[in-house]
Design an enzyme around this catalytic site. Structure first.
Site, PDB file in Angstrom:
ATOM      1  N   GLU A  31       0.841  -1.204   0.000  1.00 21.16           N
ATOM      2  CA  GLU A  31       0.000   0.000   0.000  1.00 21.16           C
ATOM      3  C   GLU A  31       0.866   1.240   0.000  1.00 21.16           C
ATOM      4  OE1 GLU A  31      -2.468   2.890  -0.122  1.00 21.16           O
ATOM      5  OE2 GLU A  31      -3.296   0.858  -0.281  1.00 21.16           O
ATOM      6  N   LYS A  48     -19.843   9.384   5.204  1.00 24.99           N
ATOM      7  CA  LYS A  48     -20.974   8.970   6.034  1.00 24.99           C
ATOM      8  C   LYS A  48     -20.892   9.567   7.432  1.00 24.99           C
ATOM      9  CE  LYS A  48     -21.854   7.035   2.413  1.00 24.99           C
ATOM     10  NZ  LYS A  48     -21.068   7.459   1.233  1.00 24.99           N
ATOM     11  N   GLY A 141      -7.686   0.723  -6.976  1.00 25.71           N
ATOM     12  CA  GLY A 141      -8.790   1.660  -6.842  1.00 25.71           C
ATOM     13  C   GLY A 141      -8.905   2.694  -7.935  1.00 25.71           C
ATOM     14  N   GLY A 177     -21.938  17.773 -11.131  1.00 20.83           N
ATOM     15  CA  GLY A 177     -22.071  16.321 -11.134  1.00 20.83           C
ATOM     16  C   GLY A 177     -23.259  15.898 -10.302  1.00 20.83           C
ATOM     17  N   GLY A 179     -24.288  12.517  -9.877  1.00 20.65           N
ATOM     18  CA  GLY A 179     -24.263  11.114  -9.483  1.00 20.65           C
ATOM     19  C   GLY A 179     -24.292  10.993  -7.975  1.00 20.65           C
ATOM     20  N   ASP A 306     -12.270  -0.919  -8.563  1.00 22.63           N
ATOM     21  CA  ASP A 306     -12.344   0.291  -9.371  1.00 22.63           C
ATOM     22  C   ASP A 306     -11.282   0.388 -10.452  1.00 22.63           C
ATOM     23  OD1 ASP A 306     -14.280   0.866  -7.509  1.00 22.63           O
ATOM     24  OD2 ASP A 306     -13.539   2.861  -7.007  1.00 22.63           O
ATOM     25  N   LEU A 314     -17.834   0.287  -6.671  1.00 19.09           N
ATOM     26  CA  LEU A 314     -18.373   0.201  -5.321  1.00 19.09           C
ATOM     27  C   LEU A 314     -17.408  -0.623  -4.478  1.00 19.09           C
ATOM     28  CD1 LEU A 314     -22.123  -0.592  -6.134  1.00 19.09           C
ATOM     29  CD2 LEU A 314     -21.239   1.555  -5.207  1.00 19.09           C
ATOM     30  N   HIS A 316     -17.897  -2.591  -1.987  1.00 19.70           N
ATOM     31  CA  HIS A 316     -18.309  -3.961  -1.716  1.00 19.70           C
ATOM     32  C   HIS A 316     -18.200  -4.853  -2.949  1.00 19.70           C
ATOM     33  CE1 HIS A 316     -21.829  -1.333  -2.333  1.00 19.70           C
ATOM     34  NE2 HIS A 316     -22.443  -2.336  -2.916  1.00 19.70           N
ATOM     35  N   HIS A 439     -42.384  -5.891  15.473  1.00 22.11           N
ATOM     36  CA  HIS A 439     -43.137  -4.633  15.455  1.00 22.11           C
ATOM     37  C   HIS A 439     -42.837  -3.850  16.733  1.00 22.11           C
ATOM     38  CE1 HIS A 439     -46.476  -1.860  14.789  1.00 22.11           C
ATOM     39  NE2 HIS A 439     -46.822  -2.063  16.066  1.00 22.11           N
TER      40      HIS A 439
END
Length: 466
Positions: A31, A48, A141, A177, A179, A306, A314, A316, A439
């Site tokens: 890496e 997030k 990536g 953009g 998206g 990617d 993505l 995942h 519920h």
């Protein structure tokens, strides 16, 4: 046991390395930056974290309706950034701990470049080391795409990487953009109180059209300006900061001013410095060309995620491609169904989907039944004050297959996995309807939509026959 060399320690790379180690392989993980890659450090997780702050801030602003009195709440972006950095650092530490826990994984920090199809040179700064292996997996990536039009590299014209590092709240933000990346940031900063203008050809074009129409209406109600059907052509400095010029197919030009301009028109495969062409690996616009088994033009070199030309970008997808790949390399049969891919969009409200949209089914001439249940009919959603949206399930006419699930509303990105599990395991509607749902929960919206396919949704009003 084979020696597997993985280049890139993003979600695809490090998870692939760990699974290979679990299966007994000797593994080298390389890496160039921080473990966790783009997703963990400057992508999914930090975004997030900001999204959660935006969600919480919206709830605070609406707290009077819950009987809580708060005066003049505001966003402290320096503190928001500090929390974002803490989350990324904590996750990075966790990945390093996981990798270190496997004695058969060697972790090397540095820039990788192929010497030949059996050897990699890793530039560690002060020294270079050679790493040989039986198999190589490229998991490097992607990077933000910066367009070449005039002004795209002016000061304060930024990508998502720089936006995530802001410690102040811009007064005006122009997002180029429409998206997932662009709309997530537009939604977050709109919630923070920034004046946001969005420019793009279509809003979240991959989503169910019924959802995109509804969310555009919600965004506009919140004060977001949307210039749909336009393509940015240039950016200029102005007295008030920056002006973005955009043009539609008819030649009409619109202008949008901002303190900052976010370029969010997509991402491109990152393979810089790997010397792929030098060893005869086929590429297409920088992306690695692979076959159905993720193999490059060299039999012992593979790619995931990617960095693959034309791949779904993505995290995942990358991870599960890698997990299936190492199962094959270690002589096992892969078990993950790779063509059932849920997608999560963290706008406010959330959007999630898996499978085909209605438009796709119509274009492909596939007959289907559909059922929709509104969050406004769900007790938990009403108690939360989050009643916008719905769950839509698309099924084959005989109800033996779920063809698509589309959710717009609170916790959509968690609920969608009920649909993904059903689709990956070929569960018919009747199998879904055997399940008792607790519920009160938001997941009951999925239950009601599923029951609705068989005319058994209890909380859907009966429609009189004409």
């Amino acid at each position: 046991m084979p020696k597997i060399v993985v280049i890139g320690a993003g979600p695809g790379g490090y998870e692939t390395a760990i699974r290979a180690a679990q299966l007994g392989a000797e593994v080298v993980l390389i890496e160039k930056g921080r473990a966790g890659g783009t997703c963990l450090n400057i992508g999914c997780i930090p975004t997030k974290t900001l999204w959660k702050t935006a969600e919480l801030f919206e709830q605070v602003k609406e707290s009077t309706s819950f009987g809580i009195k708060l005066e003049n709440p505001s966003v402290d972006m320096a503190a928001v950034k500090a929390r974002k950095d803490y989350v990324a650092d904590r996750m990075n530490t966790g990945v390093n701990f996981l990798v270190d826990s496997y004695p058969n994984i060697e972790y090397i920090e540095g820039y990788a470049s192929f010497k030949d199809e059996n050897t990699i040179i890793v530039d560690k700064g002060e020294e270079k080391v050679e790493v040989a292996g039986d198999y190589f997996i490229i998991a490097t990536g992607s990077a933000p795409l910066v367009p070449s039009f005039e002004g795209s590299r002016l000061e304060n014209v930024i990508t998502s990487t720089e936006l995530l590092d802001l410690d102040y709240l811009p007064e005006k933000l122009v997002v180029v953009g429409t998206g997932v990346i662009g709309m997530e940031f537009a939604s977050i900063y709109n919630s923070f109180g920034t004046d946001v203008t969005v420019i793009g050809s279509d809003i979240l074009g991959a989503c169910e059209s019924e959802i995109t129409k509804r969310i555009q209406s919600i965004f506009k109600q919140k004060g977001m300006k949307i210039e749909k059907g336009y393509r940015a052509s240039k950016i200029e400095k102005s007295a008030n900061g920056l002006t973005v010029f955009a043009e539609n197919k008819k030649g009409k030009v619109v202008e949008a001013e901002g303190d900052l301009v976010l370029l969010a028109i997509g991402r491109i495969p990152f393979t810089e410095g790997l010397n792929l062409e030098g060893i005869g690996i086929e590429t297409n616009r920088g992306g690695v060309v692979v076959d159905k088994d993720l193999k490059t033009s060299k039999d012992n070199i593979f790619a995931i995620g990617d960095c693959i030309s034309g791949n779904v970008q993505l995290a995942h997808v990358a991870s599960n491609q890698g997990l299936n790949l190492v199962e094959r390399l270690m002589g096992n049969t892969p078990h993950i169904v790779e063509d059932v891919v849920p997608a999560a969009t963290f706008t406010l409200p959330e959007i999630a989907q898996v499978g085909k949209t209605e438009d796709q089914l119509k274009e492909e001439g596939i007959e289907y039944d559909k059922s929709k249940f509104l969050f406004s009919g769900n007790g938990k959603a009403v108690s939360m004050g989050e009643t916008d949206g719905f769950v839509k399930i698309l099924a084959s006419k005989d109800h033996k297959k779920i063809l698509g699930v589309h959710i717009f509303g609170p916790h959509a990105n968690d609920i969608v996995h009920l649909g993904a599990v059903a689709m990956a395991n070929d569960l018919p509607v009747s199998a879904l309807n055997k399940t008792i749902f607790a519920h009160p929960t938001l997941s009951e919206t999925f239950m009601e939509a599923s029951h609705g396919l068989e005319g058994a949704s209890i909380h859907t009003a009966k429609v009189a026959k004409k």
